[in-house]
Design a protein around this motif. Structure first.
Motif, short mmCIF file in Angstrom:
data_model
loop_
_atom_site.label_atom_id
_atom_site.label_comp_id
_atom_site.label_asym_id
_atom_site.label_seq_id
_atom_site.Cartn_x
_atom_site.Cartn_y
_atom_site.Cartn_z
N ALA A 81 0.92 -1.16 -0.06
CA ALA A 81 0.16 -0.05 0.00
C ALA A 81 0.84 1.29 0.05
O ALA A 81 0.60 2.27 -0.63
CB ALA A 81 -0.98 -0.06 1.09
N ALA A 82 1.98 1.29 0.76
CA ALA A 82 2.73 2.49 0.73
C ALA A 82 3.50 2.84 -0.64
O ALA A 82 3.71 3.80 -0.91
CB ALA A 82 3.85 2.19 2.15
N VAL A 83 3.91 1.47 -1.24
CA VAL A 83 4.68 1.59 -2.54
C VAL A 83 3.68 2.16 -3.29
O VAL A 83 4.08 2.98 -4.21
CB VAL A 83 5.37 0.29 -2.97
N THR A 84 2.48 1.80 -3.31
CA THR A 84 1.39 2.27 -4.47
C THR A 84 1.26 3.59 -4.28
O THR A 84 1.19 4.47 -5.21
CB THR A 84 0.22 1.52 -4.32
N VAL A 85 0.90 3.99 -2.97
CA VAL A 85 0.85 5.47 -2.77
C VAL A 85 1.85 6.46 -3.14
O VAL A 85 1.84 7.29 -3.99
CB VAL A 85 0.32 5.72 -1.34
N ILE A 86 3.04 5.92 -2.94
CA ILE A 86 4.22 6.81 -3.18
C ILE A 86 4.57 6.76 -4.79
O ILE A 86 4.84 7.72 -5.42
CB ILE A 86 5.44 6.23 -2.49
N GLY A 87 4.25 5.40 -5.20
CA GLY A 87 4.43 5.54 -6.86
C GLY A 87 3.48 6.21 -7.51
O GLY A 87 3.78 6.86 -8.58
N GLY A 91 4.99 8.88 -9.61
CA GLY A 91 4.68 8.66 -10.95
C GLY A 91 3.97 10.02 -11.84
O GLY A 91 4.48 10.38 -12.85
N TYR A 92 3.22 10.40 -10.90
CA TYR A 92 2.36 11.64 -11.49
C TYR A 92 3.27 13.07 -11.62
O TYR A 92 3.40 13.43 -12.76
CB TYR A 92 1.29 12.03 -10.73
N PHE A 151 10.91 1.25 -9.03
CA PHE A 151 10.71 0.59 -10.25
C PHE A 151 8.91 0.69 -10.21
O PHE A 151 8.41 1.10 -11.26
CB PHE A 151 10.78 -1.03 -9.82
N SER A 152 8.33 0.93 -8.91
CA SER A 152 6.84 1.02 -9.02
C SER A 152 6.61 2.46 -9.42
O SER A 152 5.57 2.85 -10.16
CB SER A 152 6.33 1.03 -7.59
N THR A 153 7.43 3.40 -9.22
CA THR A 153 7.23 4.82 -9.63
C THR A 153 7.42 4.92 -11.15
O THR A 153 6.71 5.56 -11.86
CB THR A 153 8.37 5.62 -9.13
N ILE A 154 8.49 4.22 -11.82
CA ILE A 154 8.52 4.09 -13.31
C ILE A 154 7.34 3.56 -13.72
O ILE A 154 6.87 4.04 -14.76
CB ILE A 154 9.65 3.42 -13.65
N ILE A 155 6.82 2.44 -13.27
CA ILE A 155 5.79 1.70 -13.74
C ILE A 155 4.29 2.77 -13.84
O ILE A 155 3.69 2.83 -15.01
CB ILE A 155 5.20 0.61 -12.70
N MET A 156 4.09 3.41 -12.68
CA MET A 156 3.02 4.41 -12.70
C MET A 156 3.43 5.55 -13.56
O MET A 156 2.42 6.10 -14.20
CB MET A 156 2.99 4.97 -11.30
N ARG A 157 4.66 5.85 -13.90
CA ARG A 157 4.86 7.06 -14.88
C ARG A 157 4.24 6.61 -16.29
O ARG A 157 3.71 7.37 -16.87
CB ARG A 157 6.16 7.47 -14.85
N PRO A 192 -6.83 0.46 -12.93
CA PRO A 192 -5.92 -1.00 -13.53
C PRO A 192 -4.53 -0.90 -13.25
O PRO A 192 -3.87 -1.82 -13.11
CB PRO A 192 -6.08 -0.85 -15.14
N GLY A 193 -3.96 0.42 -13.52
CA GLY A 193 -2.34 0.59 -13.31
C GLY A 193 -2.16 0.51 -12.01
O GLY A 193 -0.92 -0.03 -11.57
N ILE A 194 -2.84 0.98 -11.02
CA ILE A 194 -2.77 1.05 -9.66
C ILE A 194 -2.77 -0.32 -9.18
O ILE A 194 -2.05 -0.82 -8.21
CB ILE A 194 -3.67 1.90 -8.88
N ALA A 195 -3.69 -1.08 -9.43
CA ALA A 195 -4.09 -2.66 -8.98
C ALA A 195 -2.83 -3.39 -9.50
O ALA A 195 -2.18 -4.23 -8.63
CB ALA A 195 -5.54 -3.06 -9.72
N ALA A 196 -2.15 -3.02 -10.49
CA ALA A 196 -1.01 -4.01 -11.16
C ALA A 196 0.04 -3.52 -10.42
O ALA A 196 0.81 -4.41 -10.05
CB ALA A 196 -0.90 -3.52 -12.78
#
Length: 275
Positions: A81-87, A91-92, A151-157, A192-196
């Motif tokens: 959850a923390a990784v996703t929020v930061i990502g 990413g934005y 890596f999660s930040t790059i994915i979200m970008r 979808p991207g957040i879930a992935a």
């Protein structure tokens, strides 16, 4: 005739590939249900004469596997959850803002994924010790977040760049702030991207052994991979308990995939077809 032959060959190849993929899973389940005497019987028995749940009972009665499952769930869910929020926020920023050093920052994020983890293990261990985070689930969460954020930040970008900027601009024209446009307009499109990203982080945390076995030695703080590693001793491997633990450890991941499978498929295929 040629088309039928091609379809037949394709079906045969896919069938063989499916068998190769599924058989290890089948063998783990069967091993977990075999009595100890039948696990090493020769010739091999592909289905036990007697089904037993003794290995599962031993897990929860003697190995305290329920506590290890709870520890892994807590660490994986909180860290993911923390990784996703930061990502989502990072990413934005990388996708929507231009600032000095943005390219260098993205390059640094990618470079961190190429460096073997064991190189930083010594300094990281000393840091964890100085912060009194050894044998603590919170310490493991912090390390996992730090490891997965780049890596999660790059994915979200990458997902943000598929969302038209016009959506945010339209919301801002209607009076929404940038943050409000992000929360109310962009994020729903980005589900979808957040879930992935969340699934990626969760699975990485759930399966991670190297860091967990380095920083966790206390019985109360062990995670599932560390507990399963304890079934391997100097002179023996408890294959029955290992197989049972493997089956049990897969269940939470399957439940999570089933719960958000629609978003996962959309996330993995996002951008494949342009409207």
């Amino acid at each position: 005739m040629a088309k039928r032959l091609a379809k037949g060959v394709k079906a045969a190849v896919l069938g063989v590939w499916l068998l190769i993929t599924v058989f290890p899973l089948y063998w783990i389940v069967v091993t977990s249900l075999k009595p100890k005497a039948e696990i090493f019987s020769m010739p091999l028995e592909y289905w036990p004469d007697t089904l037993t749940f003794e290995h599962y009972a031993e897990l929860f009665e003697f190995a305290d596997f329920g506590r290890y499952l709870a520890n892994s769930l807590m660490v994986s869910l909180v860290a993911a959850a923390a990784v996703t929020v930061i990502g989502v926020l990072g990413g934005y920023t990388l996708a929507r803002f231009s600032f000095p050093g943005r390219g260098a920052l993205m390059l640094a994020f990618l470079v961190t994924q190429m460096i073997p983890l064991f190189i930083a293990l010594g300094p990281l261990y000393l840091l964890m010790s100085d912060l009194d985070l050894l044998n603590r689930l919170a310490g493991l969460m912090v390390v996992y977040v730090a490891m997965l954020v780049p890596f999660s930040t790059i994915i979200m970008r990458g997902f943000y760049e598929r969302v038209p900027v016009a959506l945010e601009e339209a919301a801002q024209v209607d009076g929404a702030s940038r943050l409000s446009a992000l929360v109310r307009v962009v994020i729903p499109v980005m589900l979808p991207g957040i879930a992935a990203t969340f699934i990626f982080a969760f699975v990485q945390c759930w399966n991670e052994l190297f860091l967990a076995i380095t920083f966790i030695d206390s019985e109360d703080a062990k995670t599932v991979p560390v507990a399963m590693n304890s079934f391997i001793t100097q002179y023996d491997i408890d294959w029955g308990s290992m197989a049972a633990a493997t089956v049990v450890s897969v269940i939470p991941t399957l439940i999570l995939f089933a719960a958000i499978r629609r978003y996962i498929v959309e996330g993995l295929t996002a951008g494949a077809v342009k409207g």
